[in-house]
Scaffold this active site. Structure first.
Site, PDB file in Angstrom:
ATOM      1  N   ASP A 164       5.773  -8.719   7.165  1.00 45.88           N
ATOM      2  CA  ASP A 164       5.669  -8.658   8.620  1.00 45.88           C
ATOM      3  C   ASP A 164       5.398 -10.072   9.129  1.00 45.88           C
ATOM      4  O   ASP A 164       5.455 -11.040   8.350  1.00 45.88           O
ATOM      5  CB  ASP A 164       4.604  -7.642   9.065  1.00 45.88           C
ATOM      6  CG  ASP A 164       3.177  -8.100   8.757  1.00 45.88           C
ATOM      7  OD1 ASP A 164       2.999  -9.152   8.113  1.00 45.88           O
ATOM      8  OD2 ASP A 164       2.234  -7.393   9.163  1.00 45.88           O
ATOM      9  N   CYS A 170       1.873  -8.792   3.878  1.00 47.93           N
ATOM     10  CA  CYS A 170       1.397  -8.636   5.254  1.00 47.93           C
ATOM     11  C   CYS A 170       0.054  -9.350   5.323  1.00 47.93           C
ATOM     12  O   CYS A 170      -0.275 -10.136   4.426  1.00 47.93           O
ATOM     13  CB  CYS A 170       1.336  -7.157   5.672  1.00 47.93           C
ATOM     14  SG  CYS A 170       0.117  -6.162   4.794  1.00 47.93           S
ATOM     15  N   THR A 208      -3.119  -8.342   4.993  1.00 45.97           N
ATOM     16  CA  THR A 208      -3.998  -7.997   3.871  1.00 45.97           C
ATOM     17  C   THR A 208      -3.239  -7.635   2.606  1.00 45.97           C
ATOM     18  O   THR A 208      -3.824  -7.579   1.525  1.00 45.97           O
ATOM     19  CB  THR A 208      -4.848  -6.761   4.232  1.00 45.97           C
ATOM     20  OG1 THR A 208      -3.937  -5.696   4.550  1.00 45.97           O
ATOM     21  CG2 THR A 208      -5.767  -7.037   5.410  1.00 45.97           C
ATOM     22  N   HIS A 213      -0.139  -2.334 -17.567  1.00 38.56           N
ATOM     23  CA  HIS A 213      -0.537  -0.927 -17.634  1.00 38.56           C
ATOM     24  C   HIS A 213       0.180  -0.031 -16.627  1.00 38.56           C
ATOM     25  O   HIS A 213       0.339   1.153 -16.878  1.00 38.56           O
ATOM     26  CB  HIS A 213      -2.052  -0.795 -17.408  1.00 38.56           C
ATOM     27  CG  HIS A 213      -2.854  -1.250 -18.595  1.00 38.56           C
ATOM     28  ND1 HIS A 213      -4.212  -1.043 -18.692  1.00 38.56           N
ATOM     29  CD2 HIS A 213      -2.482  -1.906 -19.726  1.00 38.56           C
ATOM     30  CE1 HIS A 213      -4.652  -1.552 -19.852  1.00 38.56           C
ATOM     31  NE2 HIS A 213      -3.625  -2.099 -20.490  1.00 38.56           N
ATOM     32  N   HIS A 232       0.651   4.058 -21.803  1.00 42.01           N
ATOM     33  CA  HIS A 232       0.789   3.724 -20.381  1.00 42.01           C
ATOM     34  C   HIS A 232       2.098   4.284 -19.806  1.00 42.01           C
ATOM     35  O   HIS A 232       2.164   4.617 -18.627  1.00 42.01           O
ATOM     36  CB  HIS A 232       0.711   2.212 -20.186  1.00 42.01           C
ATOM     37  CG  HIS A 232      -0.586   1.648 -20.680  1.00 42.01           C
ATOM     38  ND1 HIS A 232      -1.788   1.955 -20.095  1.00 42.01           N
ATOM     39  CD2 HIS A 232      -0.867   0.850 -21.746  1.00 42.01           C
ATOM     40  CE1 HIS A 232      -2.759   1.358 -20.760  1.00 42.01           C
ATOM     41  NE2 HIS A 232      -2.227   0.680 -21.764  1.00 42.01           N
TER      42      HIS A 232
HETATM   43  C1  RB5 Z   1      -0.988  -7.321  11.363  1.00 41.88           C
HETATM   44  O1  RB5 Z   1      -1.894  -7.767  12.308  1.00 41.88           O
HETATM   45  C2  RB5 Z   1      -1.751  -6.678  10.197  1.00 41.88           C
HETATM   46  O2  RB5 Z   1      -2.305  -5.468  10.589  1.00 41.88           O
HETATM   47  C3  RB5 Z   1      -0.827  -6.477   9.019  1.00 41.88           C
HETATM   48  O3  RB5 Z   1      -0.278  -7.695   8.659  1.00 41.88           O
HETATM   49  C4  RB5 Z   1      -1.451  -5.943   7.751  1.00 41.88           C
HETATM   50  O4  RB5 Z   1      -2.585  -6.673   7.386  1.00 41.88           O
HETATM   51  C5  RB5 Z   1      -1.651  -4.490   7.683  1.00 41.88           C
HETATM   52  O5  RB5 Z   1      -2.081  -3.938   6.664  1.00 41.88           O
END
Ligand code: RB5
Length: 149
Positions: A9, A66, A68, A99, A134
Site C-alpha cells: 500500500d 504495508c 506494519t 517450518h 513440518h
Molecule cells: C495505513 O495507514 C496502514 O493502516 C497500513 O499500512 C497497515 O499498517 C495496515 O495494517
C-alpha cells in the site's frame, strides 16, 4: 532464479521500490503489482493480488509491505494456499521458511528499517523448507491430511 511478486500500500511503496531494485540487482525477476505512488490506497487489494500471482504460479514467492505488515499479510492469507508470514527479524524469516514453508513474506515499513528489511528478505529467499513432520503440519493448515512421519 526466483521470480518475486511484490505488492504494497502507500505506506510500503517506498520500501517496495527500494527492495525491488535491490532484488533485481541480485538477479531476481520482480513483478510489481502496485501500488504505484504514496497516494492513500487499500492494502487488501495488493495483498490479495500478490497471493493470487503466487498461487497461479506467476511468481515463486511474494513480498508484501504495508505500515506494519499485519494488514497486508492478513489479506494475503485469505487466498487459499497462501502462507504469508509477517517477519520482524531474520529468525522469523528463517523459521517461516524452514517450518512453515511460507510462500509470501510480509514486512512493515514503519517498524523495519531498510538494512534489516534487506537481511530479512535475503534470509527468506535463501532458506529451504525442511519438510518431514513440518510438511504434515503445513498440509493440515489447508485441511489436507498426510501420513504421520
Ligand atoms: C495505513 O495507514 C496502514 O493502516 C497500513 O499500512 C497497515 O499498517 C495496515 O495494517
Amino acid at each position: 532464479m526466483k521470480t518475486l511478486a511484490l505488492g504494497s500500500d502507500h505506506a510500503g511503496w517506498q520500501l517496495k521500490g527500494h527492495l525491488g531494485r535491490w532484488l533485481e540487482h541480485r538477479g531476481y525477476t520482480v513483478i510489481d503489482l502496485g501500488c504505484s505512488s504514496e497516494e492513500s490506497c487499500d492494502y487488501p487489494d495488493y495483498g490479495r493480488a500478490v497471493a493470487r500471482a503466487v498461487l497461479a504460479g506467476k511468481a515463486s514467492c511474494g513480498l508484501v509491505i504495508c505500515g506494519t505488515g499485519i494488514g497486508i499479510s492478513i489479506a494475503a492469507n485469505r487466498v487459499p494456499g497462501a502462507r504469508a508470514a509477517r517477519c520482524l527479524n531474520e529468525y522469523d524469516a528463517r523459521f517461516a521458511r524452514r517450518h512453515n514453508d511460507a510462500n509470501i513474506l510480509a514486512i512493515g515499513s514503519r517498524v523495519t528499517g531498510i538494512g534489516l528489511a534487506e537481511a530479512i528478505v535475503e534470509t527468506f529467499l535463501t532458506t529451504e523448507f525442511e519438510g518431514g513432520r513440518h510438511a504434515r503440519r503445513v498440509a493440515a493448515i489447508d485441511g489436507k491430511e498426510q501420513e504421520r512421519g
